[in-house]
Design a protein around this motif. Structure first.
Motif: not given
Ligand SMILES: [Mg+2]
Ligand SMILES: Nc1ncnc2c1ncn2[C@@H]1O[C@H](COP(=O)(O)OP(=O)(O)OP(=O)(O)O)[C@@H](O)[C@H]1O
Ligand SMILES: Nc1ncnc2c1ncn2[C@@H]1O[C@H](COP(=O)(O)OP(=O)(O)OP(=O)(O)O)[C@@H](O)[C@H]1O
Ligand SMILES: [Mg+2]
Lengths: 299, 433, 236, 251, 349
Positions: D33, D80, D171
Motif C-alpha cells: 500500500t 484498501q 488495492d
Molecule cells: Mg495494504
C-alpha cells in the motif's frame, strides 16, 4: 529587566488561569470531540456557588482556610452535578448526530445557563471574598501573590495527576478508547455512558476549582465571566493541541505570555489581536497545535 | 434488572417515580442559585424556598413530557412491520421500500405533482409580495432582518454545510461588507447600489486571505482560527479610529437610493423589503445551482473524504478557497444591506455570538438543505422577536429552545435530506452495457 | 450456550434481520456464511447488544441478554472481533492489547496471554510501540484478533478474521482458531467469506441470506451441498 | 520511503506496460500500500524516480507532484479501506470522478450556460455508463454507504474509471468478497483491460484471482522486491512460498 | 387615542450589558407604579413597554420600529449610544421623543441631527473636561496615563480627555485601551507603573476599574486613579472593597442627599431586594421628566411635550433639571467624588 520579569509573571498568572479552565475543556473535547461552549458556564456556576456558600458559611462563623475548603467543596459538588446533568440533557441524545449538532446544543446551553443565573441572582457584578489568605512567606515578593501561586500550583498538580490518571489507570485508558471508537470500546466491555459522565465530572470539577481560585484572585464575578474565559481557554486548548492535557497548560501559558508581552511592549489595544495572530501563526506551522498529534490516518 | 437501560418503562408508576427522581435532582441542582440570594455587603441572606417548589413541580412535569415525547419519537415497537413479506417494493414515490421518512415522502410527492408545486409557489409568491402591505412596519422590519439571516445562513452553508469547513468567524466578512459601505458612504457618498457588488467582492477577497493560511487545518483547528480571525477584524475596527471611526461607529448611512423619489420611513422599509426578497431569491437560485454543479460536488466530496477527493483529481486548495470566497461574498452583501437598513453600525454588532447564531441557523435548519436553512433563520431570528412577550425570560427560553430543537431533531428541522438528484438518464444508445 | 430466537433488527426503517434463529452449544465452532449484505455482521452486533433487536430473544447460558448493554454482555464472556478491525488508531499496539484485557484483574495471566499472542503474530511484537492507526491492513487484522483473545472470552464472535491477510497468515489464523477452541475450550461463532476453509474447521454452519437463515446443517454436509457450492464456494 | 526509523520500501523497481495486468503480492506490512501511496504522491519517496508514459503523450516524472495532478495525468486508484463519499449517492460518487475531466466554473454554474448544461449532461451519461460497466446501474440513487460491501468496492472502481485513467491501481479489490463475487470481479477487471486498454496494477491476497488475471507478478517483502515474473514462475519460487504463500499452498 | 400612556423602555436587558439596562427598566417601573398609584397621567394609567435591544444597533432599529408600531407615546432609552443612534432615526421619522439615561455620545445632542432626543446625563466632553481640570489644578498631576475600555463610552471619554490634556500642553504618557472582561490587568498596570505616570485617567465601567485599581494597590503603587460616571457607582466600592479607597470619579452633583433619590433607592430595595445598579437615578429622573412633561402639556403630542421639556424645570432625584435646545440636561453638572471610608464623597473644587 525588572519590567520583563513583571510581565513574565503577569503572563504566567494569566496563563495558568487560562490553563486551569482549558484542562477541563480539553478533557471533554478529547472524549467526545465536542467544543463544549457551556464549559465556561460551568466555571461561572462554580464561582457563583462558591460565593453563595461562602457568604452563607461566613454568617455561620466560618473563616480562613476552612471557609475556602468548604466553599470550594460545595462548588465542586455542584459544578460536577451541573456538568453531569448538562451532558445527560444536551449532549447524550446527540451522540449519533453530526458533529455540529451538539455544538449548537452547547451554544444554546451556554445562553440558557447565563440567563438562568442572571435571572435567579443578579445582572450586577458581585464582590467575591478573598478566600485565599496571603502566605506570609510571600510578603516580600512583589511579582507573585499567594492566590497566583496557588493557581499555578493547582494547575501544575492537576495536570500531572490527570496525565498520570489518563495514561495509567483503567478509567483513563477507557477514556482514550472511547474517544477513538465508542462502539469498539463498548465491545470490549467499557461502559461508555459512565466513562463520558466521569469525564464531564472531572472536567467540571476542574472548572469549579478554577472558578473558586480565579474569582477569589480577581475579586468579582457576574453571570457573564464564563463566556470570555471560556473562549480564551478554548483558544489555549487548541493552541496547545486539543485533547492533550500538557498541551492545554502550555497553550494557556503561551497565550498568557503573548498577551502580557504584547501589552507591555506594544500596546494593549491589540493584545487579543496578537493572541489570535500567534494562534494562526503557530497553527500554520503546527496544524495540530504545539503538542498535538496529527491524526494517524492510514491510507 | 441490572443495567436495564433499554428496558422500556411500561408501567405508569415507573415513569412517575422516575420523573419524581428527576424533580428531586433538579431541586438539589438549583438549590444554591435559585433559593439563596445573598447581598454580600449587608451580610444577610434571603431564602426563597418558594422557588424550590416551582422548580420541583416544573421539573416533574417537564420530565414526564420529555419522556413522553421521546417515546413518541422512537415509535411503538413494530411487531407487524417486522413481517418480511410486508415490505412494499412498488416504487410509487410514496412507498419506497418503506424506508422514507414522512419528510422525504413529502419531498417526493412535491417533486412529482407539478400542479401542486405551481400552486404552492404562486401562493407563496402572493403572500410574500403582499406582506408589507398587510403587516406593520415593525413586522416588515423584522422579516427583513430574518431574510438577511437567510442569506447569511445560505452563504455560510456553502462553507460549513457543503465544504465541511467549520467557520466560526463568518461575522468578519459580514463586518467587512457593512464597513465597506458605511465608510464609502461616509467619506465619498458612494450609493448603496454601487457599493453592494463591491462589498461582495471585497468580502470574497477577505475570504481568500483567510483561506490561504488555514488550508492545512482541519475541523476544530480551523474553527478556532476562524474565530480568531473574526475577533481580529472586530478588534481592528474597534481600535483603529482613523480608519473605522472606532467604537462609536458610523451614523447616518444612506438608505438605498430611490431615484430621487421621496420616501418616508414606511416606504423605505417596504422598498428594502423587496430588495431583500429579490436578493434572497437570487441567493437561493445561485446556491442551489452551485450545489448541484461540478463545484458543489467537489465541495461535498471534500467534506466527505479529503484523501479520496484528491485521488479523484480535485485540487483541494482551489476548492477550499472557492468555498471560502463564495461563502464570504454573501456575508459581504448582507453586511452592506445591514448598514443601509440600520443607517448606523459599530463594531459591537460583529461579535462572536453573531457568528454562533449564523452557524446555529445552518445546523438547526438542517445542514445542506436550503429550505431547512430558510426555516432555521426564520426560527432563530423571529423566535427572539416573538419571545419578547416573555420579556426578561426571552433569552432563557431562546437558549432552551436551541437545545430542545437539537435534541429532538438532531439532523436539523429539515435535516436528513441528503441531496436528492432524480436523474433520469436516457438509455444509452449504441453503447453496449 | 447461546441461543438466538427469531430476532428482528432494524437500522432505522431498514430491516436487516428478519427473524433469525441460531444456536451454539458449548465448545463448538459454528460457521456463518452468506453473501455481502446478508446480515451476518448485523447478527453479531445484535448478539453483542450494539444494535439491539426490536423483537426476539437472545439467551446466553439460559439467561436473556437482549436487553443488556454491550459492556454487560462483554462481561458475561461474549467477545466480538468486529468487521473492519476497528483498531484504536491513536493507541499503540500494546495499549490496544491492554484494552482487550480491560476488565481483567489477573495480571499474571494477562501477561502470559500477551506472550501467547505475540508468539502467534511475531509481527505485533515488533510493532509494540507503533500507533495502531499506522499499521498495515493485515497487521491491523492481526491486532484485532489478538485484542479479542486478550479478553479470554468464553464465546468469541469473529467477523471475517482472514480479511486482507496473506495466505500464510490465513492458514495461521485458522490454526489459531482451532487451537483456542480446543485448548481454551472457547466457543466460536465464525463469519467468513472463505467459506470452504471456515466450514473445514467448523462443526456446524448456517447460511444467511437476505436477513433470514436459509440453510443450516453440519459443516461437512454444507460443504457438499450443491447450492452452497455454487454460491459460496466458487463452484470448485 | 521511511516512517520514522522504519524503512517501508527499499529500492523497488517496477514497470507496467500498456494494457497489462500486473499484481503486487507480499506478506502483510510488506509495503504494498505504501508503494501505491508513493506512486499517487500521497507520500513523497525519499529517493527514486517514477516516470509515466501516457499513451500518445510525452513521458513525465511524477516526483513531487500533488495527488490530484497525478490523477489528472491518468493514474487512478482505489483504497484498501473503502473511501467512498458516504453521504453522496452512487451516481454522484462517480460524477465526482469526472471532476478533473470537466471544466465548468463558478460562473458557468451560476448562469447555467449552455456549455455547462451540456457538460453536465455528458458527465451524467458517462457516469451512468461507468455504473453499467460495474453493474450498479440499479442503485444510482442510493446513498453510497447503504450499499453492501462488495458493491462499494465496485463503486470505487467505477469512480476511479470515471477519471479516464490509463493506469488503474487497485488495492485489495477482492477483500471481503466471497468466491463467486470474486469471480465476477475477475471478469470485470479483464473487461476493463480489454475494452478500454487500461493497464492495471493490483494488490491482492486472493491468490486465485491473482493467478487468473495477472500477466506478471511482483513480490514484496519487508520493502524489498524478492521476486518477479509470470504467475507460474512466482509460485514456484521457494522464497515466495516461505515468506508469503505458506508451505501447504496449492494453487 | 388609547386609554393608557405607553412608555417604551428600551435597552440591554440581556447579554453582557444587561447590568446597565435592567436598572433603568426597574426605575421606569417604579416611577410608573408610583404615578399610577396617584391616578396616572392625564387620568390615564402609565403602561411600560420594555424592549431588549442587547445594545446592538440592528436590534435597536427593530425594537424602535416595534415601539413605533405599538404606538408608544414616549421612549425611555436606549442605553448604549450606538443603539440609541440607530433607533433615533426611526423615532425621528415617526416623530417620537426619546430620552436616554445613559447615552453620553456627544454627537447625539451637539450635532443637531436628533431634535427628538433628550438625555439626563451629561455628554462625554463635559465629564472629561472636569476630570482634566481637576487633575491638573487640584491634584497637580505632571504625568498622566489615559486608559479606556475600547467601548463606545469609555473610549469616547478618554479621547476627549486626551484632547484636553494636549491642549493644556501635557500630552498623556500613555493612551491605551484594555480588553473588557479580561481575567486580569497586571500587564497594563505594569505598563502604567513603568510609564512613570502619577495619575491614571480611566474611561469605562466599574468592573474593569475595580480590577485595575486592586491590581495597582496590590502592587503597592501609589498612582492616583481618576475615573468617570461608570465607576461612580456603589458596586464599584463593594467590589473593589478596601482598594477603592482614594479613587476619584466624576458623577452628577448632589444625588444621595436628594430626598427623592433616597426614596427612589429605598423603593428599589423594597421592590427588588437589591441595591439599584448603574444609571438608576438617571433613568428615574428621565421617567419623571417624560411623564411630568405630558402632564404639563396636557397631551401626548410630541412637539408640545418637547416644548414643555425645553422650557420647564423638573424635580428629579438628580435635582432640579431642565433641557436645553440640543436636548442636554441643564442642572446636572458634574462633580468630583472620592472614595473615603467606603463611600463616595464629593470633593470641593
Ligand atoms: Mg495494504
Ligand atoms: N449502519 C447501517 N445503517 C443502515 N443500514 C445498514 C447498516 N449496516 C448495515 N446495513 C444494511 O444491513 C444489511 C446487512 O448488512 P451486514 O453488514 O450485516 O451484512 P454482512 O452479511 O455482514 O455483509 P458483508 O459480507 O458485506 O460484511 C445490508 O443491506 C446493509 O446495507
Ligand atoms: N504512516 C505510517 N507511519 C508509520 N508506519 C507506517 C505508516 N504507514 C505504513 N507504515 C508501516 O509500513 C509498513 C508497510 O505498510 P503497507 O501498508 O504498505 O503494507 P501492505 O503491504 O499494504 O500490507 P497489507 O497487505 O497488510 O495491507 C507496515 O509495517 C506499516 O506498519
Ligand atoms: Mg459483514
Amino acid at each position: 529587566m525588572e519590567y520583563f520579569l513583571e510581565l513574565f509573571f503577569g503572563g504566567l498568572t494569566r496563563g495558568s488561569i487560562y490553563a486551569l479552565i482549558a484542562i477541563g475543556y480539553t478533557m471533554v473535547y478529547g472524549i467526545i470531540q465536542l467544543i463544549n461552549f457551556a464549559h465556561g458556564e460551568i466555571y461561572m456556576i462554580g464561582a457563583f456557588t462558591a460565593l453563595i456558600a461562602a457568604s452563607a458559611l461566613s454568617i455561620e462563623g466560618f473563616g480562613g482556610w476552612s471557609l475556602l475548603v468548604l466553599a470550594g467543596f460545595i462548588a465542586i459538588v455542584y459544578s460536577a452535578a451541573y456538568g453531569f446533568t448538562l451532558e445527560k440533557i444536551a449532549y447524550k441524545p446527540l451522540r449519533k448526530a453530526s458533529r455540529l449538532s451538539p455544538l449548537i446544543s452547547a451554544i444554546g446551553m451556554s445562553i440558557f445557563l447565563q440567563n438562568y443565573v442572571l435571572l435567579a441572582q443578579t445582572s450586577d457584578f458581585l464582590p467575591f471574598p478573598p478566600l485565599i489568605e496571603e502566605f506570609s512567606f510571600l510578603e516580600q515578593v512583589t511579582v507573585m501573590r499567594s492566590s497566583e501561586l496557588l493557581i499555578l500550583s493547582v494547575t501544575a498538580v492537576s495536570t500531572a495527576l490527570l496525565t498520570l490518571f489518563i495514561k495509567f489507570t483503567r478509567m483513563g485508558k477507557a477514556m482514550r478508547a472511547v474517544a477513538q471508537d465508542k462502539t469498539m470500546a463498548m465491545l470490549l466491555g467499557v461502559n461508555v455512558d459512565r466513562v463520558i459522565s466521569v469525564t464531564f465530572i472531572i472536567g467540571s470539577t476542574l472548572a469549579a476549582i478554577g472558578g473558586v481560585l480565579i474569582s477569589s484572585h480577581i475579586g468579582q464575578i457576574n453571570f457573564y465571566i464564563g463566556f470570555i474565559a471560556g473562549i480564551k481557554a478554548f483558544t489555549a486548548a487548541v493552541l496547545g493541541g486539543i485533547g492533550s492535557l500538557p498541551g492545554a497548560v502550555l497553550g494557556g501559558m503561551v497565550l498568557g505570555w503573548t498577551e502580557s508581552f504584547a501589552t507591555g511592549y506594544v500596546s494593549s489595544d491589540y493584545e487579543d489581536v496578537f493572541a489570535f495572530g500567534l494562534l494562526v501563526f503557530i497553527l500554520i506551522f503546527r496544524p495540530a497545535g504545539i503538542l498535538g498529534k496529527s491524526t494517524a490516518e492510514k491510507i | 434488572m441490572p443495567y436495564g437501560r433499554r428496558a422500556p418503562i411500561t408501567q405508569k408508576g415507573g415513569k412517575i417515580l422516575r420523573s419524581f427522581g428527576v424533580a428531586l435532582w433538579f431541586m438539589f441542582l438549583t438549590f444554591p442559585i435559585m433559593v439563596i440570594k445573598i447581598s454580600p455587603l449587608e451580610k444577610n441572606i434571603e431564602w426563597r424556598w418558594g422557588r424550590m417548589i416551582y422548580v420541583g413541580a416544573g421539573a416533574f412535569v417537564l420530565s414526564l413530557l420529555w419522556r413522553y415525547v421521546i417515546e413518541q419519537k422512537r415509535g411503538p415497537i413494530p411487531k407487524e412491520e417486522a413481517d418480511p413479506l410486508k415490505v412494499d417494493t412498488k416504487d410509487t414515490g410514496w412507498n419506497r421500500g418503506g424506508s422514507h421518512s414522512l419528510q422525504e415522502r413529502l419531498a417526493i410527492f412535491f417533486h412529482k405533482n407539478k400542479k401542486f408545486r405551481i400552486l404552492t409557489f404562486t401562493g407563496l409568491f402572493f403572500i410574500i409580495a403582499a406582506f408589507p402591505f398587510v403587516f406593520s412596519t415593525y413586522q416588515t422590519s423584522i422579516i427583513i432582518t430574518a431574510l438577511m439571516y437567510v442569506m447569511l445562513g445560505l452563504g455560510l452553508n456553502i462553507v460549513v454545510g457543503l465544504a465541511g469547513l467549520l467557520d466560526l468567524g463568518y461575522v468578519a466578512f459580514y463586518a467587512s461588507g457593512a464597513y465597506f459601505y458605511a465608510l464609502m458612504n461616509h467619506h465619498f457618498g458612494l450609493g448603496f447600489w454601487a457599493a453592494l457588488p463591491m462589498a461582495g467582492a471585497l468580502a470574497a477577497i477577505m475570504g481568500l486571505l483567510l483561506g490561504f493560511p488555514v488550508l492545512r487545518l482541519r475541523g476544530d483547528y480551523l474553527a478556532i482560527v476562524t474565530l480568531g480571525f473574526g475577533e481580529i477584524i472586530r478588534l481592528v475596527l474597534e481600535n483603529w479610529n482613523e480608519f473605522s471611526l472606532g467604537p462609536s461607529g458610523i451614523a447616518r448611512i444612506d438608505r438605498p437610493g430611490t431615484l430621487g423619489i421621496d420616501f418616508d420611513l414606511r416606504d423605505h422599509t417596504v422598498y428594502l423589503y423587496y430588495i431583500v426578497v429579490v436578493l434572497v431569491a437570487f441567493t437561493i437560485i445561485v446556491v442551489s445551482r452551485l450545489r448541484n454543479s461540478r463545484i458543489g460536488r467537489a465541495w461535498i466530496a471534500l467534506r466527505e473524504d479529503e484523501v479520496a477527493c484528491q485521488a479523484m483529481g480535485i485540487d483541494k486548495t482551489k476548492t477550499k478557497l472557492t468555498a471560502f470566497a463564495l461563502g464570504a461574498t454573501w456575508a459581504g452583501f448582507v453586511g452592506c444591506i445591514l448598514a443601509a437598513k440600520t443607517t448606523f453600525i459599530n463594531p459591537a454588532s460583529f461579535t462572536f455570538m453573531e457568528s454562533a447564531i449564523i452557524l446555529s441557523i445552518v445546523v438547526l435548519g438542517g445542514m445542506g438543505s436550503i429550505f431547512g436553512i430558510i426555516l432555521g433563520a426564520l426560527v432563530l431570528i423571529l423566535l427572539p422577536e416573538y419571545l419578547r412577550a416573555f420579556s426578561e425570560y426571552r433569552m432563557l427560553v431562546f437558549g432552551a429552545s436551541m437545545v430542545i430543537i437539537m435534541v429532538f431533531r438532531p439532523q436539523g428541522i429539515i435535516g436528513g435530506t441528503r441531496k436528492r438528484h432524480e436523474f433520469h438518464v436516457k438509455e444509452p444508445t449504441g453503447e453496449k452495457p | 450456550m447461546l441461543e438466538v430466537r427469531d430476532i428482528r433488527t432494524f437500522y432505522g426503517a431498514i430491516q436487516a434481520l428478519k427473524g433469525v434463529s441460531i444456536w451454539v452449544t458449548e465448545g463448538e465452532i459454528v460457521a456463518l456464511i452468506g453473501a455481502n449484505g446478508a446480515g451476518k455482521s448485523t447478527l453479531l452486533m445484535t448478539i453483542c447488544g450494539v444494535v439491539p433487536p426490536r423483537s426476539g430473544e437472545i439467551l446466553f447460558m439460559g439467561n436473556p441478554i437482549q436487553n443488556l448493554s454491550p459492556d454487560r454482555i462483554f462481561s458475561l464472556g461474549i467477545v466480538q472481533v468486529p468487521e473492519g478491525r476497528r483498531i484504536f488508531p491513536l493507541l499503540t499496539v500494546q495499549e490496544n492489547l491492554d484494552m482487550g484485557a480491560y476488565l481483567r484483574n489477573d495480571k499474571g495471566a494477562v501477561r502470559s496471554d500477551m506472550e501467547y499472542v505475540f508468539s502467534i503474530f511475531p509481527r505485533l511484537a515488533e510493532r509494540r510501540r507503533q500507533l495502531g492507526g499506522t499499521l498495515s491492513g493485515g497487521e491491523q487484522q492481526m491486532l484485532a484478533l489478538s485484542r479479542g483473545l486478550m479478553a479470554r472470552p468464553r464465546m468469541l464472535l469473529l467477523d471475517e478474521p482472514s480479511l486482507g491477510l496473506a495466505p500464510v497468515l490465513v492458514a495461521t489464523i485458522f490454526d489459531t482458531i482451532r487451537h483456542i477452541n480446543r485448548d481454551n475450550s472457547t466457543t466460536l461463532l465464525l463469519v467468513e467469506q472463505k467459506a470452504a476453509m471456515a466450514l473445514h474447521i467448523a462443526g456446524r454452519g448456517y447460511v444467511l441470506e437476505n436477513g433470514t437463515i436459509k440453510l443450516q446443517d453440519i459443516a461437512d454436509q454444507l460443504l457438499c451441498n450443491k447450492e452452497v457450492k455454487s454460491a459460496y464456494l466458487g463452484g470448485s | 520511503m521511511d516512517f520514522g526509523g522504519l524503512r517501508a520500501l527499499e529500492k523497488v523497481d517496477l514497470y507496467v506496460a500498456e494494457a497489462e495486468i500486473v499484481a503486487i503480492i507480499g506478506p502483510n506490512g510488506a509495503g504494498k500500500t505504501t508503494f501505491f501511496n508513493c506512486i499517487t504522491c500521497v507520500y513523497q519517496p525519499h529517493r527514486g524516480d517514477m516516470i509515466i508514459y501516457p499513451p500518445g503523450k510525452a513521458s513525465k516524472s511524477l516526483n513531487g507532484l500533488k495527488p490530484n495532478t497525478v490523477t489528472e495525468m491518468g493514474i487512478a486508484r482505489t483504497f484498501q479501506n473503502i473511501r467512498l463519499f458516504k453521504e453522496m449517492t452512487v451516481l454522484e460518487n462517480v460524477m465526482v470522478g469526472r471532476h478533473c475531466r470537466t471544466r465548468a466554473g463558478i460562473a458557468g454554474a451560476i448562469l447555467c450556460t449552455r456549455k455547462t448544461i451540456r457538460e453536465e449532461q455528458e458527465t451524467l451519461e458517462f457516469s451512468y455508463g461507468m455504473l453499467r460497466k460495474v453493474g450498479l446501474e440499479k442503485q444510482t440513487n442510493e446513498k453510497a454507504s447503504d450499499l453492501p460491501y462488495g458493491a462499494q468496492r465496485r463503486l470505487e472502481i467505477a469512480r476511479a474509471l470515471a477519471t479516464e485513467p490509463f493506469l488503474l491501481l487497485l488495492d485489495e479489490p477482492a477483500a471481503g468478497m466471497n468466491p463467486s463475487e470474486t469471480a465476477e470481479l475477475d471478469e470485470l477487471i479483464s473487461r476493463i483491460r480489454e475494452e478500454d486498454g487500461i493497464s492495471i496494477l493490483l494488490i491482492e491476497h486472493d491468490m486465485k484471482l491473482v493467478m487468473n488475471i495477472s500477466d506478471r507478478i511482483y513480490v514484496l517483502d519487508y520493502g524489498h522486491l524478492i521476486a518477479e515474473g509470470t504467475p507460474q514462475q512466482v509460485t514456484g519460487n521457494p522464497e515466495v512460498i516461505k515468506a508469503y504463500l505458506g508451505e501447504c499452498f496449492d494453487a | 387615542s388609547s386609554d393608557t400612556i405607553k412608555l417604551g423602555v428600551a435597552g440591554a436587558h440581556s447579554g453582557d450589558l444587561a447590568s446597565y439596562g435592567i436598572p433603568s427598566l426597574n426605575a421606569a417601573r417604579l416611577v410608573a407604579a408610583d404615578i399610577n398609584a396617584k391616578g396616572g397621567v392625564l387620568g390615564k394609567k402609565v403602561e411600560i413597554m420594555a424592549e431588549d435591544d442587547a445594545c446592538k444597533p440592528e436590534v435597536a432599529a427593530n425594537v424602535a420600529s416595534k415601539l413605533v408600531a405599538q404606538d408608544v407615546n414616549l421612549v425611555l432609552g436606549h442605553i448604549c449610544s450606538g443603539a440609541t443612534k440607530a433607533a433615533l432615526n426611526i423615532y425621528k421619522d415617526s416623530s417620537k421623543l426619546a430620552m436616554s439615561p445613559s447615552a453620553t455620545n456627544v454627537d447625539l445632542t451637539k450635532s443637531g441631527l436628533y431634535p427628538n432626543f433628550f438625555r439626563t446625563i451629561s455628554p462625554d466632553d463635559a465629564q472629561a473636561l472636569l476630570q482634566v481640570e481637576f487633575a491638573l489644578s487640584k491634584l497637580k498631576v505632571k504625568k498622566i496615563a489615559v486608559i479606556h475600555d475600547k467601548g463606545d463610552y469609555g473610549k469616547g471619554l478618554a479621547e476627549f480627555a486626551k484632547g484636553f490634556f494636549e491642549k493644556k500642553g501635557i500630552p498623556p504618557v500613555l493612551f491605551e485601551g484594555i480588553t473588557p472582561g479580561a481575567v486580569d490587568y497586571s500587564a497594563i498596570v505594569q505598563k502604567i507603573k513603568f510609564s512613570g505616570a502619577d495619575a491614571v485617567l480611566y474611561g469605562g465601567y466599574h468592573p474593569e476599574a475595580a480590577k485595575i485599581v486592586s491590581t495597582m494597590k496590590k502592587k503597592k503603587m501609589k498612582v492616583i486613579f481618576i475615573s468617570d460616571d461608570g465607576v461612580r457607582d456603589d458596586t464599584f466600592i463593594k467590589v473593589a472593597g478596601q482598594y477603592a479607597e482614594g479613587v476619584y470619579a466624576t458623577g452628577p452633583i448632589d444625588t444621595t442627599r436628594n430626598p427623592m433619590a433616597i426614596t427612589a433607592i429605598e423603593k428599589h430595595r423594597k421592590e427588588y431586594g437589591a441595591e439599584p445598579g448603574a444609571f438608576f437615578l438617571n433613568a428615574y429622573a428621565a421617567a419623571v421628566c417624560l411623564l411630568g412633561a405630558i402632564e404639563k402639556a396636557g397631551s401626548t403630542d410630541s412637539s408640545s411635550v418637547s416644548k414643555i421639556l425645553r422650557s420647564n424645570w423638573f424635580d428629579t432625584p438628580l435635582g432640579k433639571i431642565g433641557f436645553d435646545g440640543n436636548g442636554d440636561a441643564r442642572g446636572i453638572g458634574f462633580a468630583m467624588y472620592q472614595v473615603q471610608k467606603g463611600r463616595y464623597v464629593e470633593v470641593v473644587k
